[in-house]
Scaffold this motif. Structure first.
Motif, PDB file in Angstrom:
ATOM      1  N   GLU A 198       0.815  -1.204   0.000  1.00 47.96           N
ATOM      2  CA  GLU A 198       0.000   0.000   0.000  1.00 47.96           C
ATOM      3  C   GLU A 198       0.852   1.258   0.000  1.00 47.96           C
ATOM      4  O   GLU A 198       0.424   2.304  -0.469  1.00 47.96           O
ATOM      5  N   ASN A 199       2.063   1.170   0.526  1.00 53.85           N
ATOM      6  CA  ASN A 199       2.954   2.342   0.584  1.00 53.85           C
ATOM      7  C   ASN A 199       4.110   2.146  -0.397  1.00 53.85           C
ATOM      8  O   ASN A 199       5.270   1.964  -0.006  1.00 53.85           O
ATOM      9  N   GLU A 200       3.769   2.086  -1.689  1.00 53.00           N
ATOM     10  CA  GLU A 200       4.814   1.865  -2.690  1.00 53.00           C
ATOM     11  C   GLU A 200       5.745   3.063  -2.809  1.00 53.00           C
ATOM     12  O   GLU A 200       6.898   2.931  -3.224  1.00 53.00           O
ATOM     13  N   ASP A 201       5.254   4.249  -2.464  1.00 55.12           N
ATOM     14  CA  ASP A 201       6.113   5.441  -2.595  1.00 55.12           C
ATOM     15  C   ASP A 201       7.285   5.415  -1.617  1.00 55.12           C
ATOM     16  O   ASP A 201       8.335   6.027  -1.856  1.00 55.12           O
ATOM     17  N   GLU A 202       7.115   4.698  -0.536  1.00 52.94           N
ATOM     18  CA  GLU A 202       8.186   4.664   0.445  1.00 52.94           C
ATOM     19  C   GLU A 202       9.291   3.686   0.085  1.00 52.94           C
ATOM     20  O   GLU A 202      10.319   3.637   0.737  1.00 52.94           O
ATOM     21  N   ARG A 203       9.075   2.887  -0.956  1.00 50.58           N
ATOM     22  CA  ARG A 203      10.120   1.922  -1.326  1.00 50.58           C
ATOM     23  C   ARG A 203      11.384   2.620  -1.831  1.00 50.58           C
ATOM     24  O   ARG A 203      12.490   2.152  -1.611  1.00 50.58           O
ATOM     25  N   ASN A 204      11.141   3.690  -2.575  1.00 53.10           N
ATOM     26  CA  ASN A 204      12.288   4.379  -3.180  1.00 53.10           C
ATOM     27  C   ASN A 204      12.981   5.335  -2.208  1.00 53.10           C
ATOM     28  O   ASN A 204      13.938   6.009  -2.593  1.00 53.10           O
ATOM     29  N   LYS A 205      12.451   5.459  -1.012  1.00 51.76           N
ATOM     30  CA  LYS A 205      13.097   6.338  -0.039  1.00 51.76           C
ATOM     31  C   LYS A 205      14.419   5.743   0.428  1.00 51.76           C
ATOM     32  O   LYS A 205      14.573   4.531   0.501  1.00 51.76           O
ATOM     33  N   THR A 206      15.348   6.608   0.764  1.00 51.28           N
ATOM     34  CA  THR A 206      16.680   6.194   1.236  1.00 51.28           C
ATOM     35  C   THR A 206      16.898   6.710   2.642  1.00 51.28           C
ATOM     36  O   THR A 206      16.338   7.732   3.061  1.00 51.28           O
ATOM     37  N   GLU A 207      17.738   6.043   3.350  1.00 53.85           N
ATOM     38  CA  GLU A 207      18.115   6.473   4.703  1.00 53.85           C
ATOM     39  C   GLU A 207      19.603   6.818   4.723  1.00 53.85           C
ATOM     40  O   GLU A 207      20.396   6.269   3.956  1.00 53.85           O
ATOM     41  N   LYS A 208      19.979   7.756   5.569  1.00 54.38           N
ATOM     42  CA  LYS A 208      21.361   8.249   5.655  1.00 54.38           C
ATOM     43  C   LYS A 208      22.058   7.606   6.841  1.00 54.38           C
ATOM     44  O   LYS A 208      21.541   7.645   7.957  1.00 54.38           O
ATOM     45  N   SER A 209      23.230   7.052   6.558  1.00 53.18           N
ATOM     46  CA  SER A 209      24.028   6.422   7.617  1.00 53.18           C
ATOM     47  C   SER A 209      25.401   7.080   7.672  1.00 53.18           C
ATOM     48  O   SER A 209      26.022   7.319   6.638  1.00 53.18           O
ATOM     49  N   PRO A 210      25.892   7.438   8.854  1.00 53.15           N
ATOM     50  CA  PRO A 210      27.202   8.100   8.968  1.00 53.15           C
ATOM     51  C   PRO A 210      28.357   7.120   8.720  1.00 53.15           C
ATOM     52  O   PRO A 210      28.288   5.943   9.069  1.00 53.15           O
ATOM     53  N   SER A 211      29.403   7.655   8.094  1.00 52.48           N
ATOM     54  CA  SER A 211      30.628   6.878   7.853  1.00 52.48           C
ATOM     55  C   SER A 211      31.819   7.804   8.004  1.00 52.48           C
ATOM     56  O   SER A 211      31.719   9.024   7.822  1.00 52.48           O
ATOM     57  N   THR A 212      32.951   7.238   8.327  1.00 52.25           N
ATOM     58  CA  THR A 212      34.177   8.006   8.588  1.00 52.25           C
ATOM     59  C   THR A 212      35.167   7.794   7.454  1.00 52.25           C
ATOM     60  O   THR A 212      35.450   6.655   7.079  1.00 52.25           O
ATOM     61  N   ILE A 213      35.686   8.895   6.941  1.00 51.73           N
ATOM     62  CA  ILE A 213      36.725   8.834   5.918  1.00 51.73           C
ATOM     63  C   ILE A 213      37.936   9.612   6.405  1.00 51.73           C
ATOM     64  O   ILE A 213      37.828  10.488   7.272  1.00 51.73           O
ATOM     65  N   ILE A 214      39.086   9.304   5.857  1.00 54.28           N
ATOM     66  CA  ILE A 214      40.343   9.954   6.233  1.00 54.28           C
ATOM     67  C   ILE A 214      40.796  10.836   5.069  1.00 54.28           C
ATOM     68  O   ILE A 214      40.949  10.365   3.943  1.00 54.28           O
ATOM     69  N   GLU A 215      41.029  12.113   5.351  1.00 53.49           N
ATOM     70  CA  GLU A 215      41.479  13.065   4.346  1.00 53.49           C
ATOM     71  C   GLU A 215      42.915  13.475   4.637  1.00 53.49           C
ATOM     72  O   GLU A 215      43.293  13.656   5.799  1.00 53.49           O
ATOM     73  N   GLU A 216      43.690  13.639   3.585  1.00 49.91           N
ATOM     74  CA  GLU A 216      45.072  14.110   3.702  1.00 49.91           C
ATOM     75  C   GLU A 216      45.253  15.331   2.820  1.00 49.91           C
ATOM     76  O   GLU A 216      44.822  15.349   1.664  1.00 49.91           O
ATOM     77  N   LYS A 217      45.895  16.338   3.394  1.00 51.48           N
ATOM     78  CA  LYS A 217      46.159  17.583   2.679  1.00 51.48           C
ATOM     79  C   LYS A 217      47.601  17.976   2.911  1.00 51.48           C
ATOM     80  O   LYS A 217      48.049  18.070   4.057  1.00 51.48           O
TER      81      LYS A 217
END
Length: 568
Positions: free
Chosen positions: A312-331
């Protein structure tokens, strides 16, 4: 009466013989103090010193303190503290006499190119007016209430040859520095001239430092010591009483002082001065930091069966959720430095059988791991940094950070850092680039070069000044041979010799009580090159020492000279 010569322009008289010269008392003269009138306390360009009593007075006209002093006290001989001319008051004529040359040399020492070349070769002691002997360049500086740090800093910088020679070539009349010539720009195929900037006046700090350097190396002193009062006052004014009025950490004080010399000589971030030519190097800084980002991820485990709620809620299938992740940057950023700050590792103190403290030791090679290009060290913002030296300067300044402060107290790390006095090799810490380190030419290749190729060879290694005075081609070939055979291998190998060592000695009785910076004292070790003799200098105390004892002191600032570095 002595004969007079009347000038047509200034309408002033010059007397070659003055009847009052026998009233001069040289033992009362002291030109190291601030040129301020003893009556009005005013300082300025028109202050005179009485050669009879040694006091300073302003003016030369009627009703001035100098004029009234001559009339009331009967003291007739005066010297202009800035111009160095001698005058007789109240008659107001200029005295010209060769017997006053020693006073002129004590007031404003001057050096010729021959004198500068012979400074490091001289081993003869000079005599002051009282008959006391001293060695020029190795004389004591008076402590003006906790100014031992400034004295040690000045003694160390006074033995950096290029910096010393630069100020010895100046005089008390050198008040301005010429602005660099602007390059012509072509506009519409024609050269367009640009007006050059007006000469910039040297700062009072630079003038005071140059005057002090010339007095330290003078062999015609009226006394065997120097009072750095003028320099201490200029440092206190320029730093808003941060330095000068109290004992400060040497690393911060030296870094601030070198920057002030650079700015006072007309230097900017784009315009170089003698300070940057001597002490400036380049280092590559790589900063590694952790950054948290949010990634979009499609929802999973969706029930798509008939009759389910997900259908019944087909519109919610395409929804995405945000999950935090850690990356390492070098400058990576290339920056410049005037000194390198090194952290001394903390080590525990132990007591020996007699109850005394056993001071730990650490080799300088281990302390320098910070700049090996591999090790990451912690930064204040939670990131880590890696340092790699790109270019080393002719004179390398190492600051061993001994003091750590917090809101309540200041602590000192007494660990002794062991370092070599000669042939300190830093090749392992420098990034090697083939384009910056070409192979040196052989002797046979040098003999086949033309004049332009010989000059380009010296310029390639930033020593083009060596061939400026060469007239004949054979003379230029000899200069290039000597440079490539003797100096160039040491330059490419990055080997350094110790020039000066500034130490901070703690009071053993109060090592764990009070402020260790205030309770300790600074002193400096410098070397006399012609005799290969090291001297320990602490304020007015100058004594010989052995190089083995230098490495056992609590070194704070080390100044190394690059082998083969030849700066005029």
């Amino acid at each position: 009466m002595a004969r007079a010569v009347v000038e047509n322009t200034k309408k002033r008289k010059k007397i070659e013989e003055c009847p009052y010269l026998d009233t001069i008392h040289r033992e009362l003269l002291d030109f190291d103090m601030e040129p301020a009138c003893s009556v009005t306390l005013e300082s300025g360009p028109h202050v005179y010193a009485c050669l009879v009593c040694g006091k300073f007075y302003r003016g030369r006209g009627s009703q001035t303190p100098a004029y009234l002093h001559a009339v009331n006290e009967g003291h007739y001989c005066f010297v202009h503290l800035q111009q160095g001319t001698f005058h007789c008051l109240p008659e107001d004529y200029e005295i010209v006499d060769s017997s006053l040359d020693d006073i002129s040399a004590a007031l404003h020492p001057t050096f010729t190119e021959e004198d500068i070349v012979e400074l490091d070769k001289n081993s003869e002691l000079s005599r002051d007016w009282f008959g006391r002997r001293y060695l020029p360049g190795f004389i004591g500086l008076n402590n003006l209430d906790r100014t031992d740090g400034i004295n040690a800093m000045v003694q160390a910088l006074a033995h950096v040859k290029p910096l010393r020679n630069f100020f010895l070539r100046q005089s008390h009349r050198s008040l301005y520095v010429e602005a660099p010539l602007r390059k012509k720009r072509k506009k519409n195929g024609q050269d367009k001239d640009h007006k050059n900037k007006a000469p910039q006046r040297l700062s009072n700090l630079v003038l005071a430092f140059g005057e002090l350097i010339r007095k330290i190396w003078s062999n015609r002193r009226l006394k065997h010591s120097v009072d750095p009062q003028r320099l201490v006052q200029e440092i206190s004014v320029a730093s808003q009483k941060r330095f000068g009025a109290r004992r400060a950490e040497m690393g911060e004080q030296l870094a601030w002082f070198l920057h002030q010399l650079h700015v006072g000589l007309g230097g900017t971030s784009k315009r170089s001065t003698i300070v940057h030519e001597i002490f400036q190097g380049e280092v590559s800084v790589t900063t590694r930091s952790r950054k948290i980002v949010e990634e979009d991820r499609k929802q999973e485990d969706v029930d798509d069966r008939l009759g389910s709620d997900d259908e019944e809620n087909e519109d919610e299938r395409n929804k995405t959720e945000k999950s935090p992740s850690t990356i390492i940057e070098e400058k990576t950023v290339d920056t410049r430095f005037l000194q390198l700050t090194l952290e001394i590792p903390e080590k525990p103190l132990f007591k020996d059988d007699d109850g005394g403290l056993v001071i730990p030791q650490e080799p300088l090679v281990n302390v320098l791991r910070k700049f090996d290009g591999i090790t990451f060290s912690d930064a204040l913002n939670g990131s880590t940094r890696r340092y790699k030296l790109e270019r080393l300067p002719p004179y390398l300044v190492l600051h061993l950070q001994r003091f750590t402060s917090n809101r309540y107290t200041r602590e000192k790390n007494p660990t002794i850092v062991a370092f070599p006095v000669k042939n300190f090799d830093l090749s392992r810490y420098v990034e090697r680039k083939k384009e910056d380190q070409p192979l040196p030419p052989s002797v046979a290749e040098i003999e086949q070069m033309s004049v332009s190729e010989l000059k380009k060879t010296l310029q390639k290694y930033k020593h083009g000044d060596l061939g400026k005075n060469a007239v004949e081609k054979d003379e230029l070939i000899t200069i290039v041979k000597d440079f490539c055979v003797e100096s160039l291998p040491d330059l490419l190998a990055h080997k350094y010799n110790l020039v000066a060592n500034i130490t901070h000695a703690s009071n053993d009785n109060n090592r764990r009580e009070g402020d260790p910076l205030e309770e300790g004292s600074y002193k400096c070790h410098v070397q006399h090159q012609s005799q290969s003799q090291w001297y320990e200098m602490q304020d007015l105390h100058v004594q010989e020492t052995m190089p083995q004892l230098i490495g056992l002191s609590e070194s704070y600032v080390l100044i190394f000279e690059r082998k083969g570095a030849k700066l005029s």
